[in-house]
Write a protein that holds these residues in place. Structure first.
Motif, PDB file in Angstrom:
ATOM      1  N   ALA A  26      39.275  54.242  58.591  1.00 40.51           N
ATOM      2  CA  ALA A  26      39.228  53.030  58.159  1.00 40.51           C
ATOM      3  C   ALA A  26      39.131  52.709  56.324  1.00 40.51           C
ATOM      4  N   PHE A  27      38.210  53.408  55.892  1.00 38.60           N
ATOM      5  CA  PHE A  27      37.915  53.711  54.512  1.00 38.60           C
ATOM      6  C   PHE A  27      39.068  54.467  53.727  1.00 38.60           C
ATOM      7  N   LYS A  28      39.838  55.218  54.421  1.00 39.37           N
ATOM      8  CA  LYS A  28      40.982  55.855  53.618  1.00 39.37           C
ATOM      9  C   LYS A  28      42.099  54.838  53.772  1.00 39.37           C
ATOM     10  N   TYR A  29      42.036  54.138  54.614  1.00 38.32           N
ATOM     11  CA  TYR A  29      43.287  53.113  54.640  1.00 38.32           C
ATOM     12  C   TYR A  29      43.106  51.932  53.647  1.00 38.32           C
ATOM     13  N   VAL A  30      41.947  51.639  53.649  1.00 43.29           N
ATOM     14  CA  VAL A  30      41.478  50.568  52.473  1.00 43.29           C
ATOM     15  C   VAL A  30      41.631  50.818  50.989  1.00 43.29           C
ATOM     16  N   ILE A  31      41.399  52.414  50.943  1.00 45.52           N
ATOM     17  CA  ILE A  31      41.598  53.079  49.416  1.00 45.52           C
ATOM     18  C   ILE A  31      42.934  53.066  49.221  1.00 45.52           C
ATOM     19  N   LYS A  32      43.854  53.232  50.136  1.00 51.18           N
ATOM     20  CA  LYS A  32      45.307  53.213  50.057  1.00 51.18           C
ATOM     21  C   LYS A  32      45.896  52.007  49.402  1.00 51.18           C
ATOM     22  N   THR A  33      45.297  50.776  50.447  1.00 52.30           N
ATOM     23  CA  THR A  33      45.917  49.629  50.281  1.00 52.30           C
ATOM     24  C   THR A  33      45.589  48.910  49.076  1.00 52.30           C
ATOM     25  N   GLY A  34      44.249  49.519  48.476  1.00 55.81           N
ATOM     26  CA  GLY A  34      43.776  48.563  47.559  1.00 55.81           C
ATOM     27  C   GLY A  34      42.865  47.356  48.172  1.00 55.81           C
ATOM     28  N   GLY A  35      42.559  47.376  49.271  1.00 55.73           N
ATOM     29  CA  GLY A  35      41.827  46.097  49.944  1.00 55.73           C
ATOM     30  C   GLY A  35      42.375  45.700  51.159  1.00 55.73           C
ATOM     31  N   LEU A  36      41.883  44.454  51.550  1.00 54.76           N
ATOM     32  CA  LEU A  36      42.438  43.856  52.895  1.00 54.76           C
ATOM     33  C   LEU A  36      42.950  42.375  52.797  1.00 54.76           C
ATOM     34  N   CYS A  37      43.755  41.976  53.575  1.00 54.18           N
ATOM     35  CA  CYS A  37      44.047  40.639  53.633  1.00 54.18           C
ATOM     36  C   CYS A  37      43.101  39.745  54.125  1.00 54.18           C
ATOM     37  N   SER A  38      43.012  38.256  53.745  1.00 56.01           N
ATOM     38  CA  SER A  38      42.114  37.542  54.239  1.00 56.01           C
ATOM     39  C   SER A  38      42.109  37.190  55.710  1.00 56.01           C
ATOM     40  N   GLU A  39      41.115  36.893  56.326  1.00 57.81           N
ATOM     41  CA  GLU A  39      41.145  36.626  57.863  1.00 57.81           C
ATOM     42  C   GLU A  39      41.931  35.368  58.005  1.00 57.81           C
ATOM     43  N   THR A  40      41.935  34.607  57.116  1.00 60.36           N
ATOM     44  CA  THR A  40      42.948  33.238  57.143  1.00 60.36           C
ATOM     45  C   THR A  40      44.489  33.628  57.281  1.00 60.36           C
ATOM     46  N   GLU A  41      44.792  34.648  56.373  1.00 59.33           N
ATOM     47  CA  GLU A  41      46.179  34.973  56.170  1.00 59.33           C
ATOM     48  C   GLU A  41      46.667  35.972  57.432  1.00 59.33           C
ATOM     49  N   TYR A  42      45.528  36.725  57.950  1.00 62.30           N
ATOM     50  CA  TYR A  42      46.041  37.869  59.068  1.00 62.30           C
ATOM     51  C   TYR A  42      44.942  37.624  60.112  1.00 62.30           C
ATOM     52  N   PRO A  43      45.085  36.632  60.965  1.00 58.10           N
ATOM     53  CA  PRO A  43      44.005  36.162  61.961  1.00 58.10           C
ATOM     54  C   PRO A  43      43.736  37.305  63.146  1.00 58.10           C
ATOM     55  N   TYR A  44      42.620  37.101  63.756  1.00 57.81           N
ATOM     56  CA  TYR A  44      42.384  38.109  64.528  1.00 57.81           C
ATOM     57  C   TYR A  44      43.184  37.530  66.017  1.00 57.81           C
ATOM     58  N   THR A  45      43.775  38.537  66.848  1.00 51.43           N
ATOM     59  CA  THR A  45      44.296  38.066  67.896  1.00 51.43           C
ATOM     60  C   THR A  45      43.699  38.779  69.029  1.00 51.43           C
ATOM     61  N   ALA A  46      42.796  39.682  69.269  1.00 47.08           N
ATOM     62  CA  ALA A  46      42.007  40.463  70.122  1.00 47.08           C
ATOM     63  C   ALA A  46      43.221  41.217  70.945  1.00 47.08           C
ATOM     64  N   ALA A  47      44.085  41.853  70.331  1.00 43.42           N
ATOM     65  CA  ALA A  47      45.116  42.798  70.838  1.00 43.42           C
ATOM     66  C   ALA A  47      45.768  43.675  69.992  1.00 43.42           C
TER      67      ALA A  47
END
Length: 362
Positions: free
Chosen positions: A212-233
Motif C-alpha cells: 500500500a505504501f508503494k501505491y501511495v508513493i506512486k500516485t502521490g496520495g489518496l482520494c478523500s473518503e467523500t470522493e471515493y466512498p467505502y463500499t465494503a466490496a
C-alpha cells in the motif's frame, strides 16, 4: 452446554442467596462483571437487552437458543476472569459474546483465520530522510498521539477483514501527515482496496502495508473518503475520478524487528503500524487495564501503536484497534511493554513487524 450453564447459575445463586440472585440491572452486562455480578443478573432479560443493543437477529428459534447458550458460557468466562485478581486487564461483554472462539477468529480474521500475512517479508529501511524527525535523546517517558489530536476517530471495520487491515494503513497516512503538517484528512479506504493490485495486494483476499505504501508513493496520495466512498466490496479502480490526492508520502520504513527500543524511538515521533496475535479470549473481550497475559506471537491482526506510557508501574503500548468503540477502552487497548512475555518479540508479538510511512512535508 446450556444444561451446564444453568447448573452454574444455580450454584452461584445458592451462594448469593435467593433474594439477590436475580436483581435485574439492564446496564450490568455492559460492565466488567465478576461472579457476584453474574449471580445477580436476570440472564434472559440480559440476553434480550444485549441483542437489542447490538441489533442481533437470528434465522431461527433454534439458532437463537444456540447463541444464547454461547452467550451465557462467555459471560461465565468473563466473570471468572475478572474475579481473578492476578489478571492485569479486565474484560467485559461486547459484540462478540454470542460467538465461540473459533467463530470469532473466522468472523474477525476471515476464512484463513488471519488478516495479516507479512511475517516472512524482509526487513529494511527505505530512504535516509523518511519524514519523521529523529527522536529526542533520551526519548520521552510517555507519548500519546491520540491525546495530541493527531489520531482519527475509531471506526468498526469488521465487514471485511482486508478492509480492517487497510484501515490501519490509512491510520498511518492520517497520523503521519497530521504530525508533519498539522492537517488531519479523511482518506479513501476503498481506493486502496480497489487500486493497489499491481503493487501486490489482492483486494478482499489479502494485502500488505508495504504494498500500500508503494501505491501511495506512486500516485502521490489518496482520494478523500467523500470522493471515493467505502463500499465494503471489491471494485474497479476509480482513482482517476478524484479531484485532488491528499497526504502524499515519499517513502516508508520497516522498524528494526525484535527491538523494543527501536519501536519506542519510532513511536516517540509518530504512530507505528504493528502486527499482533489477537485470537485470544482476553483480547476478544478486553475492556481496561494493561494486557499482560501470554497471548502468543502467531501474527494475525494489524493494529496501530499511538503511544506508550506507564500505569501503576506497568509499562504499556497504547494501541488503536479497528473493532469500534464498543470494544476495549473506546476502541483502544493497552498492551504490556518491556514485560518479557515473549522475549524480544514482545507481548502478542508486537515487536515482530512494525512499520510506518514517511509523509511529504509541505
Amino acid at each position: 452446554m446450556l444444561k451446564g450453564v444453568l447448573a452454574f447459575v444455580a450454584v452461584i445463586g445458592s451462594v448469593l442467596g435467593a433474594q439477590e440472585r436475580y436483581t435485574y440491572n439492564g446496564e450490568l452486562w455492559k460492565k466488567e462483571i465478576d461472579l457476584v455480578d453474574y449471580g445477580k443478573m436476570d440472564l434472559t432479560k440480559t440476553w434480550g437487552d444485549w441483542m437489542q443493543y447490538f441489533g442481533k437477529k437470528y434465522s431461527s428459534i433454534e439458532e437463537e437458543y444456540k447463541r444464547f447458550g454461547v452467550f451465557l458460557e462467555n459471560l461465565q468466562k468473563i466473570a471468572l476472569w475478572n474475579t481473578d485478581s492476578s489478571n492485569g486487564a479486565s474484560l467485559r461483554p461486547n459484540q462478540f459474546t454470542d460467538l465461540t472462539t473459533e467463530e470469532f477468529v473466522q468472523y474477525v480474521h476471515g476464512k484463513n483465520g488471519r488478516c495479516f500475512s507479512g511475517s516472512n517479508r524482509p526487513k529494511f529501511t527505505i530512504g535516509a530522510g523518511h519524514g519523521k524527525p529523529k527522536p529526542q535523546k533520551p526519548i520521552p517517558d510517555s507519548v500519546d498521539w491520540e491525546a495530541a489530536g493527531k489520531v482519527t476517530p475509531r471506526k468498526n471495520w469488521l465487514l471485511f477483514y482486508l478492509k480492517k487491515k487497510k484501515r490501519i494503513i490509512l491510520s498511518l497516512f492520517f497520523n503521519s501527515y497530521a504530525i508533519a503538517n498539522n492537517v488531519l484528512n479523511s482518506l479513501s479506504e476503498q481506493q486502496l482496496v480497489d487500486c493497489s493490485v499491481s503493487e501486490g495486494n489482492l483486494g478482499c483476499d489479502g494485502g500488505e502495508m508495504d504494498n500500500a505504501f508503494k501505491y501511495v508513493i506512486k500516485t502521490g496520495g489518496l482520494c478523500s473518503e467523500t470522493e471515493y466512498p467505502y463500499t465494503a466490496a471489491d471494485g474497479k479502480c476509480q482513482a482517476t475520478t478524484c479531484g485532488t490526492y491528499y497526504n502524499p508520502i515519499v517513502n516508508y520504513t520497516d522498524v528494526k524487528v525484535k527491538d523494543e527500543s527501536a519501536l519506542e524511538e519510532a513511536a516517540a515521533v509518530g504512530c507505528v503500524s504493528v502486527a499482533i496475535q489477537a485470537n485470544q479470549f482476553a483480547f476478544q473481550y478486553y475492556s481496561s487495564g494493561v494486557l499482560t497475559g501470554d497471548c502468543g506471537t502467531n501474527l494475525d491482526h494489524g493494529v496501530l501503536v499511538v503511544g506508550y506510557g506507564t500505569d501503576s508501574g506497568q509499562e504499556y503500548w497504547k494501541v488503536k484497534n479497528s473493532w469500534g468503540t464498543d470494544w476495549g477502552e473506546n476502541g483502544y487497548v493497552l498492551i504490556c511493554r518491556d514485560c518479557d512475555k515473549n522475549g524480544d518479540q514482545g507481548e502478542c508479538g508486537i515487536n515482530d513487524d512494525p512499520s510506518y510511512p514517511g509523509p511529504k512535508v509541505q
